[in-house]
Enzyme design. Structure first.
Site, mmCIF file in Angstrom:
data_model
loop_
_atom_site.group_PDB
_atom_site.id
_atom_site.type_symbol
_atom_site.label_atom_id
_atom_site.label_comp_id
_atom_site.label_asym_id
_atom_site.label_seq_id
_atom_site.Cartn_x
_atom_site.Cartn_y
_atom_site.Cartn_z
ATOM 1 N N PRO A 184 -13.355 27.163 64.174
ATOM 2 C CA PRO A 184 -14.393 26.070 64.625
ATOM 3 C C PRO A 184 -15.566 26.225 63.982
ATOM 4 O O PRO A 184 -16.516 27.374 63.924
ATOM 5 C CB PRO A 184 -14.237 26.206 65.974
ATOM 6 C CG PRO A 184 -12.879 26.548 66.257
ATOM 7 C CD PRO A 184 -12.482 27.485 65.103
ATOM 8 N N CYS A 185 -16.198 25.301 63.595
ATOM 9 C CA CYS A 185 -17.665 25.444 62.830
ATOM 10 C C CYS A 185 -18.904 25.120 63.932
ATOM 11 O O CYS A 185 -20.023 25.447 63.488
ATOM 12 C CB CYS A 185 -17.642 24.825 61.606
ATOM 13 S SG CYS A 185 -17.478 22.965 61.856
ATOM 14 N N GLN A 186 -18.350 24.421 64.795
ATOM 15 C CA GLN A 186 -19.464 24.239 66.087
ATOM 16 C C GLN A 186 -20.445 25.258 66.263
ATOM 17 O O GLN A 186 -21.735 25.032 66.567
ATOM 18 C CB GLN A 186 -19.100 23.494 67.078
ATOM 19 C CG GLN A 186 -18.235 22.205 66.972
ATOM 20 C CD GLN A 186 -16.701 22.295 66.650
ATOM 21 O OE1 GLN A 186 -16.250 23.466 66.154
ATOM 22 N NE2 GLN A 186 -15.813 21.255 66.895
ATOM 23 N N PHE A 209 -21.777 27.282 64.548
ATOM 24 C CA PHE A 209 -22.660 27.897 63.511
ATOM 25 C C PHE A 209 -23.334 26.783 62.731
ATOM 26 O O PHE A 209 -24.039 26.576 61.852
ATOM 27 C CB PHE A 209 -21.952 28.790 62.736
ATOM 28 C CG PHE A 209 -21.254 29.846 63.152
ATOM 29 C CD1 PHE A 209 -22.175 30.917 63.724
ATOM 30 C CD2 PHE A 209 -20.014 29.884 63.269
ATOM 31 C CE1 PHE A 209 -21.650 32.037 64.136
ATOM 32 C CE2 PHE A 209 -19.301 30.921 63.929
ATOM 33 C CZ PHE A 209 -20.215 32.046 64.409
ATOM 34 N N SER A 210 -22.787 25.411 63.148
ATOM 35 C CA SER A 210 -23.066 24.168 62.374
ATOM 36 C C SER A 210 -24.628 23.724 62.458
ATOM 37 O O SER A 210 -25.165 24.094 63.708
ATOM 38 C CB SER A 210 -22.278 22.985 63.026
ATOM 39 O OG SER A 210 -22.701 21.751 62.247
#
Length: 194
Positions: free
Chosen positions: A75-77, A79-80
């Protein structure tokens, strides 16, 4: 070559790996709609190896095969650039745990460019060290900073012939590869030894 795909989303990376000669033993994805998309893709018969669950709850021992590659996009959330950027304080941060379970010959992870922000520089280095030395586990309730310190010490003491994995990291833009979209992603890839 056998592979496990984690955090597979709609299966784009999984499709590319099949075209590159990999045989998926498991495709693990939590989102039911993404799993449905993968199962309905008539180009490949992924149905029997799709596991609709969290990678945290997946039973890696159920895969009775040597694994050449583990791939995925955690999941990128955390670090987004568009999110709250809570990093390691976000429960969706699941970077290195997967390779500890199955110890593949190689690994590919992708994530958003935001992971390379200055505010995450220590944590970025920590992820890299964890990927290099997956057998040096983080103790229960051990803060990541303390674990990083142990990994740093081990890394500094090593002559680097004991690297469990050689880690390479690069930021790439999909537009540089013929995709009509500016989509920057960081890729970690690992190989067993040098």
């Amino acid at each position: 070559m056998n592979s496990i795909e984690l955090f597979s989303g709609g299966g784009g990376l999984a499709l590319g790996l099949v075209k590159s000669g990999f045989h998926h033993k498991a495709i693990v994805e939590l989102n039911k709609n993404a799993c449905k998309t993968i199962r309905l893709n008539s180009a490949f018969d992924f149905g029997k190896c799709v596991y609709e669950c969290s990678v945290v709850n997946f039973d890696y021992t159920a895969i009775d095969a040597d694994i050449d590659l583990i791939s995925g996009g955690p999941p990128c959330q955390p670090f987004s650039l568009g999110g709250k950027a809570k990093g390691n304080e976000d429960s969706r941060d699941m970077f290195p745990q997967a390779i500890r379970e199955k110890r593949p010959k190689a690994f590919i992870f992708e994530n958003v460019k935001g992971l390379m922000r200055k505010s995450f520089s220590d944590y970025f280095e920590y992820i890299t060290l964890q990927l290099q030395y997956p057998s040096l586990n983080k103790a229960i309730d051990e803060p990541w900073q303390l674990h990083k310190s142990r990994l740093d010490h081990y890394h500094a003491q090593s002559d680097h012939t004991q690297l469990e994995y050689k880690v390479t990291c690069k930021l790439v833009n999909a537009a540089d590869y013929g995709i009509p979209q500016k989509r920057e992603r960081i890729f970690y890839w690992l190989s067993n030894g040098y």
